[in-house]
Design a protein around this motif. Structure first.
Motif, PDB file in Angstrom:
ATOM      1  N   GLY A 209      46.574  50.813  42.111  1.00 59.82           N
ATOM      2  CA  GLY A 209      46.817  49.443  41.675  1.00 59.82           C
ATOM      3  C   GLY A 209      45.567  48.586  41.664  1.00 59.82           C
ATOM      4  N   PHE A 210      44.683  48.812  42.638  1.00 59.37           N
ATOM      5  CA  PHE A 210      43.448  48.013  42.701  1.00 59.37           C
ATOM      6  C   PHE A 210      42.540  48.327  41.513  1.00 59.37           C
ATOM      7  CE2 PHE A 210      42.381  51.937  44.774  1.00 59.37           C
ATOM      8  CZ  PHE A 210      41.013  52.131  44.616  1.00 59.37           C
ATOM      9  N   CYS A 211      42.585  49.567  41.008  1.00 61.71           N
ATOM     10  CA  CYS A 211      41.789  49.933  39.836  1.00 61.71           C
ATOM     11  C   CYS A 211      42.338  49.249  38.579  1.00 61.71           C
ATOM     12  CB  CYS A 211      41.794  51.450  39.652  1.00 61.71           C
ATOM     13  SG  CYS A 211      40.937  52.361  40.956  1.00 61.71           S
ATOM     14  N   LYS A 212      43.654  49.184  38.488  1.00 61.23           N
ATOM     15  CA  LYS A 212      44.271  48.495  37.351  1.00 61.23           C
ATOM     16  C   LYS A 212      43.895  47.017  37.356  1.00 61.23           C
ATOM     17  CE  LYS A 212      48.730  47.695  35.084  1.00 61.23           C
ATOM     18  NZ  LYS A 212      50.202  47.938  35.125  1.00 61.23           N
ATOM     19  N   PHE A 217      40.890  42.403  34.857  1.00 60.51           N
ATOM     20  CA  PHE A 217      40.073  41.194  34.976  1.00 60.51           C
ATOM     21  C   PHE A 217      38.569  41.467  34.846  1.00 60.51           C
ATOM     22  CE2 PHE A 217      44.075  40.230  37.051  1.00 60.51           C
ATOM     23  CZ  PHE A 217      44.374  38.983  36.518  1.00 60.51           C
ATOM     24  N   GLY A 218      38.211  42.716  34.652  1.00 58.85           N
ATOM     25  CA  GLY A 218      36.806  43.057  34.457  1.00 58.85           C
ATOM     26  C   GLY A 218      35.943  42.744  35.663  1.00 58.85           C
ATOM     27  N   VAL A 219      36.494  42.935  36.870  1.00 63.55           N
ATOM     28  CA  VAL A 219      35.734  42.646  38.087  1.00 63.55           C
ATOM     29  C   VAL A 219      35.237  43.946  38.713  1.00 63.55           C
ATOM     30  CG1 VAL A 219      37.030  40.537  38.532  1.00 63.55           C
ATOM     31  CG2 VAL A 219      37.767  42.669  39.597  1.00 63.55           C
ATOM     32  N   ALA A 220      34.088  43.875  39.341  1.00 64.54           N
ATOM     33  CA  ALA A 220      33.489  45.058  39.953  1.00 64.54           C
ATOM     34  C   ALA A 220      34.245  45.467  41.217  1.00 64.54           C
ATOM     35  CB  ALA A 220      32.020  44.794  40.279  1.00 64.54           C
ATOM     36  N   LEU A 221      34.319  46.783  41.423  1.00 68.79           N
ATOM     37  CA  LEU A 221      34.877  47.336  42.648  1.00 68.79           C
ATOM     38  C   LEU A 221      33.737  47.635  43.610  1.00 68.79           C
ATOM     39  CD1 LEU A 221      37.499  49.959  41.361  1.00 68.79           C
ATOM     40  CD2 LEU A 221      37.982  47.820  42.541  1.00 68.79           C
ATOM     41  N   VAL A 222      33.921  47.258  44.863  1.00 68.17           N
ATOM     42  CA  VAL A 222      32.892  47.513  45.876  1.00 68.17           C
ATOM     43  C   VAL A 222      33.503  48.341  47.006  1.00 68.17           C
ATOM     44  CG1 VAL A 222      31.247  46.498  47.496  1.00 68.17           C
ATOM     45  CG2 VAL A 222      31.745  45.330  45.333  1.00 68.17           C
ATOM     46  N   ARG A 293      36.190  45.032  31.068  1.00 67.72           N
ATOM     47  CA  ARG A 293      37.537  44.468  31.018  1.00 67.72           C
ATOM     48  C   ARG A 293      38.423  45.156  29.989  1.00 67.72           C
ATOM     49  NH1 ARG A 293      39.115  38.026  30.884  1.00 67.72           N
ATOM     50  NH2 ARG A 293      41.365  38.337  31.136  1.00 67.72           N
ATOM     51  N   SER A 294      39.672  45.386  30.394  1.00 70.28           N
ATOM     52  CA  SER A 294      40.686  45.964  29.516  1.00 70.28           C
ATOM     53  C   SER A 294      42.022  45.360  29.939  1.00 70.28           C
ATOM     54  CB  SER A 294      40.708  47.493  29.652  1.00 70.28           C
ATOM     55  OG  SER A 294      41.765  48.047  28.891  1.00 70.28           O
ATOM     56  N   GLU A 295      42.488  44.362  29.213  1.00 72.93           N
ATOM     57  CA  GLU A 295      43.674  43.613  29.628  1.00 72.93           C
ATOM     58  C   GLU A 295      44.911  44.491  29.786  1.00 72.93           C
ATOM     59  OE1 GLU A 295      44.518  40.030  27.548  1.00 72.93           O
ATOM     60  OE2 GLU A 295      42.429  39.385  27.492  1.00 72.93           O
ATOM     61  N   ASN A 296      45.002  45.541  28.978  1.00 70.10           N
ATOM     62  CA  ASN A 296      46.123  46.480  29.088  1.00 70.10           C
ATOM     63  C   ASN A 296      45.559  47.887  29.256  1.00 70.10           C
ATOM     64  OD1 ASN A 296      48.493  44.660  28.542  1.00 70.10           O
ATOM     65  ND2 ASN A 296      47.320  44.309  26.656  1.00 70.10           N
ATOM     66  N   THR A 298      44.832  51.712  29.920  1.00 73.50           N
ATOM     67  CA  THR A 298      45.621  52.926  29.788  1.00 73.50           C
ATOM     68  C   THR A 298      45.561  53.713  31.086  1.00 73.50           C
ATOM     69  OG1 THR A 298      43.751  54.239  28.986  1.00 73.50           O
ATOM     70  CG2 THR A 298      45.039  53.020  27.340  1.00 73.50           C
ATOM     71  N   LEU A 299      46.457  54.681  31.220  1.00 75.51           N
ATOM     72  CA  LEU A 299      46.475  55.533  32.398  1.00 75.51           C
ATOM     73  C   LEU A 299      45.172  56.318  32.506  1.00 75.51           C
ATOM     74  CD1 LEU A 299      48.115  56.504  34.810  1.00 75.51           C
ATOM     75  CD2 LEU A 299      49.099  58.282  33.344  1.00 75.51           C
ATOM     76  N   VAL A 300      44.620  56.700  31.360  1.00 76.45           N
ATOM     77  CA  VAL A 300      43.347  57.435  31.359  1.00 76.45           C
ATOM     78  C   VAL A 300      42.232  56.565  31.938  1.00 76.45           C
ATOM     79  CG1 VAL A 300      41.563  58.467  29.886  1.00 76.45           C
ATOM     80  CG2 VAL A 300      43.983  58.929  29.432  1.00 76.45           C
ATOM     81  N   GLU A 301      42.183  55.302  31.512  1.00 74.11           N
ATOM     82  CA  GLU A 301      41.153  54.389  32.012  1.00 74.11           C
ATOM     83  C   GLU A 301      41.297  54.178  33.522  1.00 74.11           C
ATOM     84  OE1 GLU A 301      40.170  51.358  28.342  1.00 74.11           O
ATOM     85  OE2 GLU A 301      42.108  51.141  29.350  1.00 74.11           O
ATOM     86  N   ILE A 302      42.522  54.004  33.975  1.00 74.56           N
ATOM     87  CA  ILE A 302      42.774  53.786  35.410  1.00 74.56           C
ATOM     88  C   ILE A 302      42.352  55.014  36.213  1.00 74.56           C
ATOM     89  CG2 ILE A 302      44.580  53.449  37.141  1.00 74.56           C
ATOM     90  CD1 ILE A 302      46.113  51.819  35.021  1.00 74.56           C
ATOM     91  N   ASN A 303      42.716  56.203  35.717  1.00 75.81           N
ATOM     92  CA  ASN A 303      42.379  57.433  36.429  1.00 75.81           C
ATOM     93  C   ASN A 303      40.870  57.663  36.473  1.00 75.81           C
ATOM     94  OD1 ASN A 303      45.031  58.083  37.059  1.00 75.81           O
ATOM     95  ND2 ASN A 303      45.333  59.332  35.229  1.00 75.81           N
TER      96      ASN A 303
END
Length: 335
Positions: A209-212, A217-222, A293-296, A298-303
Protein backbone atom coordinates in the motif's frame (compact mmCIF):
# COMPACT_ATOMS: atom_id res chain seq x y z
CA UNK A 1 15.08 -17.61 40.85
CA UNK A 2 18.13 -15.38 41.26
CA UNK A 3 17.33 -11.65 41.24
CA UNK A 4 20.04 -9.25 40.12
CA UNK A 5 19.33 -6.06 42.09
CA UNK A 6 20.46 -2.66 40.89
CA UNK A 7 23.26 -1.01 42.91
CA UNK A 8 22.22 1.46 45.59
CA UNK A 9 24.69 4.03 44.33
CA UNK A 10 23.53 5.03 40.87
CA UNK A 11 24.02 8.52 39.39
CA UNK A 12 20.87 10.62 39.72
CA UNK A 13 20.81 11.21 35.95
CA UNK A 14 20.51 7.47 35.31
CA UNK A 15 17.63 7.26 37.79
CA UNK A 16 15.89 10.07 35.88
CA UNK A 17 16.43 8.19 32.63
CA UNK A 18 14.79 5.08 34.09
CA UNK A 19 11.89 7.14 35.44
CA UNK A 20 11.21 8.76 32.05
CA UNK A 21 11.35 5.40 30.26
CA UNK A 22 8.98 3.98 32.89
CA UNK A 23 6.39 6.68 32.17
CA UNK A 24 6.80 6.04 28.42
CA UNK A 25 6.11 2.32 28.86
CA UNK A 26 3.13 3.23 31.08
CA UNK A 27 1.83 5.54 28.33
CA UNK A 28 2.02 2.73 25.78
CA UNK A 29 0.42 0.08 27.94
CA UNK A 30 -2.23 1.66 30.16
CA UNK A 31 -2.53 5.42 29.67
CA UNK A 32 -5.26 5.01 27.04
CA UNK A 33 -7.33 2.86 29.38
CA UNK A 34 -6.82 5.37 32.21
CA UNK A 35 -7.96 8.24 29.98
CA UNK A 36 -11.10 6.36 28.93
CA UNK A 37 -11.88 5.50 32.57
CA UNK A 38 -11.39 9.14 33.60
CA UNK A 39 -13.76 10.35 30.89
CA UNK A 40 -16.51 7.95 32.02
CA UNK A 41 -15.93 8.51 35.74
CA UNK A 42 -16.22 12.28 35.42
CA UNK A 43 -19.73 11.85 34.02
CA UNK A 44 -20.87 10.59 37.43
CA UNK A 45 -19.31 13.37 39.49
CA UNK A 46 -19.83 17.09 40.01
CA UNK A 47 -17.34 17.58 37.17
CA UNK A 48 -19.61 15.88 34.64
CA UNK A 49 -19.55 19.02 32.51
CA UNK A 50 -15.81 18.47 31.80
CA UNK A 51 -16.59 15.26 29.90
CA UNK A 52 -19.58 16.87 28.17
CA UNK A 53 -17.50 19.85 27.04
CA UNK A 54 -14.70 17.54 25.94
CA UNK A 55 -17.15 15.36 24.00
CA UNK A 56 -18.38 18.47 22.18
CA UNK A 57 -14.80 19.47 21.37
CA UNK A 58 -13.98 15.88 20.37
CA UNK A 59 -16.86 15.81 17.85
CA UNK A 60 -15.82 19.14 16.35
CA UNK A 61 -12.15 18.04 16.21
CA UNK A 62 -12.77 14.44 15.09
CA UNK A 63 -11.09 14.79 11.68
CA UNK A 64 -7.86 16.35 12.93
CA UNK A 65 -5.96 13.01 13.32
CA UNK A 66 -6.51 12.42 9.59
CA UNK A 67 -5.64 15.99 8.60
CA UNK A 68 -2.07 16.36 9.74
CA UNK A 69 -2.75 16.10 13.46
CA UNK A 70 -1.80 18.78 15.96
CA UNK A 71 1.89 18.46 16.68
CA UNK A 72 3.33 20.55 19.52
CA UNK A 73 6.95 21.63 19.21
CA UNK A 74 6.89 22.34 22.95
CA UNK A 75 5.90 18.74 23.81
CA UNK A 76 8.34 17.27 21.28
CA UNK A 77 11.16 19.39 22.72
CA UNK A 78 10.56 18.69 26.42
CA UNK A 79 13.81 18.04 28.25
CA UNK A 80 12.50 14.73 29.59
CA UNK A 81 13.00 13.25 26.10
CA UNK A 82 16.75 13.79 26.43
CA UNK A 83 16.67 11.35 29.37
CA UNK A 84 14.65 8.95 27.23
CA UNK A 85 17.20 9.21 24.41
CA UNK A 86 20.19 8.77 26.70
CA UNK A 87 18.76 5.76 28.54
CA UNK A 88 19.47 3.43 25.60
CA UNK A 89 21.02 5.63 23.98
CA UNK A 90 19.31 6.34 20.63
CA UNK A 91 21.04 7.84 17.60
CA UNK A 92 19.76 9.14 14.26
CA UNK A 93 22.12 8.62 11.30
CA UNK A 94 21.73 10.53 8.04
CA UNK A 95 23.06 9.07 4.78
CA UNK A 96 21.69 11.54 2.21
CA UNK A 97 20.20 15.01 1.93
CA UNK A 98 16.43 15.37 1.52
CA UNK A 99 14.81 18.27 -0.30
CA UNK A 100 12.53 20.20 2.11
CA UNK A 101 10.38 21.26 -0.86
CA UNK A 102 9.24 17.67 -1.34
CA UNK A 103 7.07 15.27 0.63
CA UNK A 104 8.36 11.81 1.61
CA UNK A 105 7.31 8.41 2.89
CA UNK A 106 9.72 6.92 5.44
CA UNK A 107 9.44 3.13 5.68
CA UNK A 108 10.54 2.25 9.21
CA UNK A 109 11.96 -1.21 10.00
CA UNK A 110 11.74 -3.25 12.15
CA UNK A 111 8.58 -2.47 14.10
CA UNK A 112 10.06 -3.87 17.32
CA UNK A 113 7.84 -4.32 20.35
CA UNK A 114 7.09 -0.63 20.99
CA UNK A 115 8.71 1.16 17.97
CA UNK A 116 11.20 2.72 20.37
CA UNK A 117 13.56 4.18 17.78
CA UNK A 118 10.78 5.61 15.65
CA UNK A 119 9.25 7.37 18.65
CA UNK A 120 12.50 8.96 19.80
CA UNK A 121 13.68 10.02 16.34
CA UNK A 122 10.41 11.09 14.74
CA UNK A 123 8.13 12.07 17.67
CA UNK A 124 10.66 14.11 19.66
CA UNK A 125 13.32 16.63 18.69
CA UNK A 126 16.03 15.05 20.84
CA UNK A 127 18.05 13.16 18.21
CA UNK A 128 18.47 16.12 15.89
CA UNK A 129 16.03 15.40 13.07
CA UNK A 130 15.34 19.10 12.46
CA UNK A 131 19.07 19.83 12.36
CA UNK A 132 19.90 16.94 10.04
CA UNK A 133 16.87 17.46 7.78
CA UNK A 134 15.91 21.15 8.04
CA UNK A 135 12.51 22.09 6.68
CA UNK A 136 10.98 18.62 7.09
CA UNK A 137 8.26 17.75 9.60
CA UNK A 138 7.63 14.15 10.63
CA UNK A 139 4.21 12.60 11.16
CA UNK A 140 4.22 9.04 12.46
CA UNK A 141 1.19 6.97 11.49
CA UNK A 142 -0.61 5.07 14.27
CA UNK A 143 -3.69 2.82 14.32
CA UNK A 144 -6.96 4.86 14.14
CA UNK A 145 -8.20 3.03 17.26
CA UNK A 146 -6.01 5.15 19.54
CA UNK A 147 -7.49 8.42 18.25
CA UNK A 148 -10.94 7.37 19.46
CA UNK A 149 -9.89 7.52 23.09
CA UNK A 150 -10.66 10.82 24.88
CA UNK A 151 -7.73 12.87 26.22
CA UNK A 152 -5.25 10.22 25.01
CA UNK A 153 -5.79 11.28 21.39
CA UNK A 154 -4.65 14.82 22.18
CA UNK A 155 -1.57 13.57 24.01
CA UNK A 156 -0.35 11.41 21.13
CA UNK A 157 -1.17 14.05 18.51
CA UNK A 158 1.02 16.54 20.39
CA UNK A 159 3.99 14.25 19.66
CA UNK A 160 3.26 14.26 15.92
CA UNK A 161 1.28 11.03 15.68
CA UNK A 162 -1.53 10.86 13.14
CA UNK A 163 -4.07 8.24 12.10
CA UNK A 164 -2.84 5.50 9.77
CA UNK A 165 -5.97 5.45 7.60
CA UNK A 166 -5.47 6.09 3.89
CA UNK A 167 -7.06 9.54 3.97
CA UNK A 168 -4.55 10.64 6.61
CA UNK A 169 -1.53 9.62 4.53
CA UNK A 170 -3.06 11.16 1.39
CA UNK A 171 -3.66 14.45 3.20
CA UNK A 172 0.02 14.69 4.15
CA UNK A 173 1.40 13.70 0.76
CA UNK A 174 -0.77 16.01 -1.33
CA UNK A 175 0.24 19.18 0.51
CA UNK A 176 1.77 21.75 -1.82
CA UNK A 177 5.20 23.10 -0.96
CA UNK A 178 6.44 19.83 0.53
CA UNK A 179 8.08 19.46 3.91
CA UNK A 180 5.91 16.57 5.15
CA UNK A 181 7.23 13.14 6.07
CA UNK A 182 4.80 10.27 6.62
CA UNK A 183 6.58 7.73 8.83
CA UNK A 184 5.12 4.24 8.40
CA UNK A 185 6.18 1.15 10.35
CA UNK A 186 5.69 -1.07 7.32
CA UNK A 187 5.52 -4.38 9.20
CA UNK A 188 2.77 -3.03 11.43
CA UNK A 189 1.43 -4.71 14.54
CA UNK A 190 1.91 -8.30 13.27
CA UNK A 191 5.67 -7.77 12.95
CA UNK A 192 5.87 -7.03 16.68
CA UNK A 193 5.19 -10.73 17.30
CA UNK A 194 8.59 -11.53 15.75
CA UNK A 195 10.46 -8.84 17.69
CA UNK A 196 13.17 -10.36 19.90
CA UNK A 197 16.95 -10.02 20.20
CA UNK A 198 18.78 -11.24 17.12
CA UNK A 199 15.67 -11.29 14.91
CA UNK A 200 15.79 -9.78 11.42
CA UNK A 201 12.42 -10.93 10.09
CA UNK A 202 10.42 -8.21 8.34
CA UNK A 203 6.83 -8.45 7.13
CA UNK A 204 7.12 -6.60 3.83
CA UNK A 205 6.37 -9.03 0.99
CA UNK A 206 2.60 -8.58 1.07
CA UNK A 207 2.60 -4.95 2.14
CA UNK A 208 2.44 -2.75 -0.93
CA UNK A 209 0.00 0.00 0.00
CA UNK A 210 2.82 2.43 0.76
CA UNK A 211 4.21 1.88 -2.76
CA UNK A 212 0.83 2.65 -4.29
CA UNK A 213 0.65 5.87 -2.26
CA UNK A 214 4.14 6.89 -3.37
CA UNK A 215 3.17 6.39 -7.02
CA UNK A 216 -0.16 8.20 -6.72
CA UNK A 217 1.49 11.31 -5.31
CA UNK A 218 4.94 11.02 -6.88
CA UNK A 219 6.73 11.15 -3.52
CA UNK A 220 10.07 9.52 -2.80
CA UNK A 221 10.31 6.42 -0.62
CA UNK A 222 13.02 6.46 2.03
CA UNK A 223 14.00 3.12 3.65
CA UNK A 224 14.85 3.44 7.35
CA UNK A 225 16.44 0.64 9.37
CA UNK A 226 16.79 0.82 13.14
CA UNK A 227 19.66 -1.34 14.40
CA UNK A 228 19.06 -2.45 17.97
CA UNK A 229 15.28 -2.03 17.79
CA UNK A 230 14.68 -5.70 18.52
CA UNK A 231 17.33 -5.89 21.25
CA UNK A 232 15.60 -3.84 23.95
CA UNK A 233 12.96 -6.44 24.87
CA UNK A 234 12.78 -10.22 25.15
CA UNK A 235 9.58 -12.00 24.17
CA UNK A 236 7.96 -15.25 25.24
CA UNK A 237 8.68 -17.92 22.64
CA UNK A 238 5.83 -17.96 20.09
CA UNK A 239 6.89 -19.80 16.92
CA UNK A 240 4.44 -19.76 14.03
CA UNK A 241 1.90 -22.53 14.40
CA UNK A 242 2.13 -22.63 18.18
CA UNK A 243 -0.98 -22.20 20.31
CA UNK A 244 0.26 -18.86 21.66
CA UNK A 245 1.02 -17.50 18.20
CA UNK A 246 -2.37 -18.57 16.83
CA UNK A 247 -4.06 -16.90 19.79
CA UNK A 248 -2.06 -13.70 19.30
CA UNK A 249 -2.84 -13.62 15.59
CA UNK A 250 -6.54 -14.20 16.30
CA UNK A 251 -6.63 -11.35 18.81
CA UNK A 252 -4.71 -9.13 16.38
CA UNK A 253 -7.28 -9.84 13.65
CA UNK A 254 -10.15 -8.99 16.03
CA UNK A 255 -8.71 -5.87 17.69
CA UNK A 256 -6.23 -4.54 15.14
CA UNK A 257 -3.42 -4.50 17.70
CA UNK A 258 -0.89 -7.21 18.50
CA UNK A 259 -0.19 -8.43 22.02
CA UNK A 260 3.44 -9.56 22.23
CA UNK A 261 4.26 -11.06 25.64
CA UNK A 262 7.43 -9.07 26.15
CA UNK A 263 9.67 -8.67 29.18
CA UNK A 264 13.03 -7.17 30.06
CA UNK A 265 14.15 -5.64 33.38
CA UNK A 266 12.59 -3.88 36.36
CA UNK A 267 13.10 -0.50 38.00
CA UNK A 268 15.19 -1.71 40.96
CA UNK A 269 16.46 -5.01 39.56
CA UNK A 270 17.70 -6.33 36.22
CA UNK A 271 16.13 -9.82 36.19
CA UNK A 272 12.51 -9.26 35.14
CA UNK A 273 10.01 -6.52 34.36
CA UNK A 274 8.68 -4.36 31.52
CA UNK A 275 11.41 -1.72 31.41
CA UNK A 276 13.52 -2.06 28.23
CA UNK A 277 17.17 -3.04 28.39
CA UNK A 278 19.81 -0.34 28.01
CA UNK A 279 20.80 -1.28 24.45
CA UNK A 280 21.98 1.20 21.83
CA UNK A 281 19.64 1.95 18.94
CA UNK A 282 21.00 3.43 15.70
CA UNK A 283 18.31 4.50 13.22
CA UNK A 284 19.71 4.83 9.70
CA UNK A 285 17.81 7.03 7.24
CA UNK A 286 18.64 5.76 3.75
CA UNK A 287 18.75 7.44 0.36
CA UNK A 288 15.45 8.45 -1.25
CA UNK A 289 14.02 6.28 -4.02
CA UNK A 290 12.65 8.77 -6.52
CA UNK A 291 9.17 7.91 -7.82
CA UNK A 292 7.46 9.15 -10.97
CA UNK A 293 3.84 10.09 -10.39
CA UNK A 294 1.11 7.77 -11.65
CA UNK A 295 -2.35 8.69 -10.39
CA UNK A 296 -3.73 5.25 -11.24
CA UNK A 297 -0.72 2.95 -10.87
CA UNK A 298 -0.89 -0.49 -12.40
CA UNK A 299 -0.08 -3.65 -10.48
CA UNK A 300 3.11 -3.94 -12.53
CA UNK A 301 4.23 -0.45 -11.48
CA UNK A 302 3.46 -1.17 -7.82
CA UNK A 303 5.33 -4.49 -7.91
CA UNK A 304 8.36 -2.94 -9.61
CA UNK A 305 8.59 -0.17 -7.02
CA UNK A 306 8.05 -2.64 -4.20
CA UNK A 307 10.90 -4.84 -5.46
CA UNK A 308 13.17 -1.82 -5.79
CA UNK A 309 12.32 -0.77 -2.25
CA UNK A 310 13.17 -4.21 -0.86
CA UNK A 311 16.50 -4.13 -2.71
CA UNK A 312 17.37 -0.67 -1.35
CA UNK A 313 16.36 -1.68 2.18
CA UNK A 314 18.56 -4.78 1.92
CA UNK A 315 21.46 -2.69 0.64
CA UNK A 316 21.04 -0.26 3.53
CA UNK A 317 21.12 -3.12 6.04
CA UNK A 318 24.13 -4.83 4.44
CA UNK A 319 26.11 -1.58 4.18
CA UNK A 320 25.77 -0.72 7.87
CA UNK A 321 25.27 -4.02 9.72
CA UNK A 322 28.90 -4.66 10.72
CA UNK A 323 29.16 -1.18 12.28
CA UNK A 324 26.43 -2.20 14.73
CA UNK A 325 27.75 -5.67 15.63
CA UNK A 326 25.50 -7.68 13.32
CA UNK A 327 27.37 -10.83 12.18
CA UNK A 328 28.43 -10.83 8.53
CA UNK A 329 26.40 -13.98 7.84
CA UNK A 330 23.10 -12.46 9.06
CA UNK A 331 20.70 -11.08 6.44
CA UNK A 332 17.18 -9.69 6.39
CA UNK A 333 14.37 -12.23 6.08
CA UNK A 334 11.30 -10.95 4.24
CA UNK A 335 7.95 -12.62 4.88
Amino acid sequence: MHVDFAPLRIPFRRRLQTLVVLQWVFSFLVLAQCCAALFVTLLFTRLWFVSVLYATWWFWDRRTPSRGGRSSRYVRSLRLWTYFRDYFPIHLVKTADLDPKKNYIFGFHPHGVLVTGAFSNFCTEMTGFQTKFPGLKTHMLMLPLWFRIPFFRDYIMSAGLVSSDKESAKYLLKQEGGGNVAVIAIGGAPEALDARPGAFTLQVKNRKGFCKLALQFGVALVPVFSFGENEVFDQVNNPKGSFLRRLQERLQALMGISLPLFHARGVFQYSFGLIPYRKSIHTIVGKPIEVERSENPTLVEINELHQKYIEELSNLFEEHKTKYKVPEDRHLIFT
